[in-house]
Motif scaffolding. Structure first.
Motif, PDB file in Angstrom:
ATOM      1  N   ARG A 195       5.561  10.573   6.486  1.00 29.45           N
ATOM      2  CA  ARG A 195       6.716   9.789   6.930  1.00 29.45           C
ATOM      3  C   ARG A 195       7.906   9.940   5.983  1.00 29.45           C
ATOM      4  NH1 ARG A 195       3.395   4.425   9.116  1.00 29.45           N
ATOM      5  NH2 ARG A 195       2.634   5.468  11.015  1.00 29.45           N
ATOM      6  N   TRP A 196       7.622  10.158   4.701  1.00 28.01           N
ATOM      7  CA  TRP A 196       8.696  10.428   3.739  1.00 28.01           C
ATOM      8  C   TRP A 196       9.409  11.731   4.117  1.00 28.01           C
ATOM      9  CZ3 TRP A 196      10.371   7.819  -0.740  1.00 28.01           C
ATOM     10  CH2 TRP A 196      11.263   8.533  -1.560  1.00 28.01           C
ATOM     11  N   ILE A 197       8.634  12.746   4.436  1.00 30.36           N
ATOM     12  CA  ILE A 197       9.196  14.044   4.829  1.00 30.36           C
ATOM     13  C   ILE A 197      10.065  13.905   6.079  1.00 30.36           C
ATOM     14  CG2 ILE A 197       8.590  16.320   5.751  1.00 30.36           C
ATOM     15  CD1 ILE A 197       6.146  16.261   3.863  1.00 30.36           C
ATOM     16  N   LYS A 198       9.561  13.163   7.061  1.00 30.70           N
ATOM     17  CA  LYS A 198      10.316  13.002   8.309  1.00 30.70           C
ATOM     18  C   LYS A 198      11.553  12.124   8.097  1.00 30.70           C
ATOM     19  CE  LYS A 198       6.393  13.656  11.442  1.00 30.70           C
ATOM     20  NZ  LYS A 198       5.543  13.031  12.491  1.00 30.70           N
ATOM     21  N   TYR A 206      -2.099  17.885  -4.775  1.00 28.76           N
ATOM     22  CA  TYR A 206      -2.325  16.452  -5.009  1.00 28.76           C
ATOM     23  C   TYR A 206      -3.423  15.909  -4.096  1.00 28.76           C
ATOM     24  CZ  TYR A 206      -1.409  11.421  -4.934  1.00 28.76           C
ATOM     25  OH  TYR A 206      -1.538  10.055  -4.981  1.00 28.76           O
ATOM     26  N   LEU A 207      -3.347  16.250  -2.822  1.00 30.90           N
ATOM     27  CA  LEU A 207      -4.342  15.749  -1.870  1.00 30.90           C
ATOM     28  C   LEU A 207      -5.723  16.331  -2.161  1.00 30.90           C
ATOM     29  CD1 LEU A 207      -2.284  15.817   1.461  1.00 30.90           C
ATOM     30  CD2 LEU A 207      -2.817  13.846   0.013  1.00 30.90           C
ATOM     31  N   CYS A 218       0.832  -1.211   0.000  1.00 33.43           N
ATOM     32  CA  CYS A 218       0.000   0.000   0.000  1.00 33.43           C
ATOM     33  C   CYS A 218       0.863   1.256   0.000  1.00 33.43           C
ATOM     34  CB  CYS A 218      -0.919  -0.003   1.222  1.00 33.43           C
ATOM     35  SG  CYS A 218      -2.234  -1.244   1.165  1.00 33.43           S
ATOM     36  N   TYR A 219       1.945   1.236   0.770  1.00 27.67           N
ATOM     37  CA  TYR A 219       2.863   2.373   0.796  1.00 27.67           C
ATOM     38  C   TYR A 219       3.484   2.582  -0.586  1.00 27.67           C
ATOM     39  CZ  TYR A 219       3.001   3.218   5.871  1.00 27.67           C
ATOM     40  OH  TYR A 219       2.695   3.579   7.160  1.00 27.67           O
ATOM     41  N   GLY A 220       3.921   1.475  -1.188  1.00 28.04           N
ATOM     42  CA  GLY A 220       4.536   1.565  -2.508  1.00 28.04           C
ATOM     43  C   GLY A 220       3.573   2.107  -3.547  1.00 28.04           C
ATOM     44  N   ALA A 222      -6.004   8.481   3.395  1.00 23.74           N
ATOM     45  CA  ALA A 222      -5.259   8.395   4.656  1.00 23.74           C
ATOM     46  C   ALA A 222      -3.872   7.806   4.440  1.00 23.74           C
ATOM     47  CB  ALA A 222      -6.043   7.551   5.666  1.00 23.74           C
ATOM     48  N   THR A 223      -3.788   6.771   3.591  1.00 22.41           N
ATOM     49  CA  THR A 223      -2.485   6.167   3.303  1.00 22.41           C
ATOM     50  C   THR A 223      -1.555   7.171   2.643  1.00 22.41           C
ATOM     51  OG1 THR A 223      -3.485   3.974   3.037  1.00 22.41           O
ATOM     52  CG2 THR A 223      -1.302   4.299   2.084  1.00 22.41           C
TER      53      THR A 223
END
Length: 289
Positions: A76-79, A53-54, A25-27, A68-69
Motif C-alpha cells: 500500500r505504501w508503493i501504491k 527483508y521479507l 500495527c501498520y506503524g 502478512a502485515t
C-alpha cells in the motif's frame, strides 16, 4: 525513507476506515522496515531490498500475521506514493498446527468452570458464549449497543465491524439466556450518559469495556476456566465458531457472512479441523478408503 509515515497512516485510516489497533500495527511494520534498512545501509525502497527483508522475516520464522502485515503495508505504501516497484510474490506457508482445534466439548467444559454466582463470572460467561455462538470479534463485542440486539427475531446487528463493514448475526436460545442473565444480574442500572447504550459496561457503569478488559478475560480463560494446555482466547473461539459451522455442513460463503469476512479465502484460514473429522471425511469420500 519513511519520514512520511504519519501522512501515509492518516490517509489509510480515512480511506480504509482502519481501527486504532490496525494503525498501530501498520506503524510498527514501517518502523521495523526502517530499522532494517538503516542496519543494512539502504536509503531507498527497491524490489531487491523488499525481497531481502521479507525473506529474512521468513528465515527468522516470524508469525504469519506479522509477515502478512508487512507485505500489505509495503504494497500500500508503493501504491500510495506511486512508486515504480513490484512486490515479490512471497507468501509464508501456513504451518500445521496441532493444538488450535477446540472441540465443542472443550468449550462446554470451559463454560461449566465459570462461577456464575459472581458478577465477574456472569459477565465472562456471557462474553465467552457470545464470542463462540456468533463469531464476533472482541472489538465488536466491546462496541455492541443494547439496541443492536433484536430479542424477538434473534439476531445481532454488528454496526462496528472491521473496516466499517456491518452485518447481521443470528443467535440461538442458549445465548439469549446468558445475555439476559448478564442484563438482569450484573449490568448497572445507573449508567453514565456516554455509555448508557453499550451492552457490556464496567462494573460501575462509567465506561464501556475495552481491549484491556478483553485481555484480562483471555488471561482468566487460560488461568482459571480452561483445564487444557492449549492457549485459548476470544479470537480462538471465533475460529471455533467457523470450524464447527463448517463441520456441520455450513457453506463457507455463509460462514464468511456471519464472521464479516471479505472473501472465502479469509474464512478458510479460520477453519481448523480435528484429526478425527479429517479421517471421517477421507473415509467417507475417498473410493479406496
Amino acid at each position: 525513507m519513511f519520514e512520511k509515515a504519519d501522512e501515509f497512516l492518516s490517509a489509510q485510516r480515512i480511506r480504509r476506515r482502519l481501527s486504532n489497533h490496525s494503525i498501530r500495527c501498520y506503524g510498527s511494520a514501517l518502523t521495523r522496515m526502517a530499522k532494517w534498512m538503516a542496519q543494512h545501509g539502504e536509503h531507498e525502497l527497491s524490489e531487491a531490498n523488499i525481497e531481502a527483508y521479507l525473506r529474512e522475516m521468513m528465515d527468522n520464522k516470524c508469525s504469519r500475521s506479522t509477515f502478512a502485515t508487512a507485505t500489505v503495508v509495503l504494497n500500500r505504501w508503493i501504491k500510495f506514493y506511486k512508486l515504480p516497484l513490484r512486490m515479490p510474490g512471497l507468501t509464508m506457508p501456513r504451518p500445521r498446527r496441532q493444538t488450535d482445534y477446540i472441540s465443542p466439548e472443550e468449550i462446554g467444559i470451559i463454560l461449566a468452570n465459570i462461577p456464575r454466582k459472581t458478577a465477574q463470572g456472569i459477565t465472562d460467561y456471557a462474553i465467552i458464549d457470545l464470542a463462540y455462538a456468533t463469531g464476533m470479534r472482541r472489538n465488536e463485542i466491546c462496541k455492541l449497543q443494547y439496541c443492536d440486539v433484536n430479542w424477538e427475531q434473534q439476531y445481532i446487528f454488528v454496526r462496528y465491524g472491521k473496516r466499517g463493514r456491518q452485518r447481521f448475526v443470528p443467535f440461538v436460545g442458549v445465548l439469549r439466556k446468558s445475555l439476559r442473565a448478564y442484563l438482569k444480574k450484573v449490568r448497572p442500572t445507573k449508567l453514565s450518559t456516554h455509555c448508557s447504550n453499550f451492552f457490556f459496561v464496567s462494573p460501575k457503569g462509567d465506561r464501556p469495556l475495552n481491549d484491556n478488559d478483553m485481555q484480562a478475560l483471555n488471561a482468566r480463560i487460560n488461568n482459571e476456566y480452561s483445564p487444557f494446555k492449549k492457549h485459548i482466547t476470544l479470537h480462538r473461539l471465533r475460529h471455533a465458531c467457523a470450524t464447527h459451522l463448517s463441520e456441520n455442513g455450513a457453506d463457507i460463503r455463509l460462514i464468511g457472512l456471519i464472521l464479516g469476512h471479505s472473501s472465502p479465502d479469509v474464512t478458510s484460514e479460520y477453519i481448523d479441523y480435528s484429526e478425527e473429522y479429517l479421517a471421517k471425511v477421507f473415509k467417507k469420500g475417498h473410493p479406496r478408503a
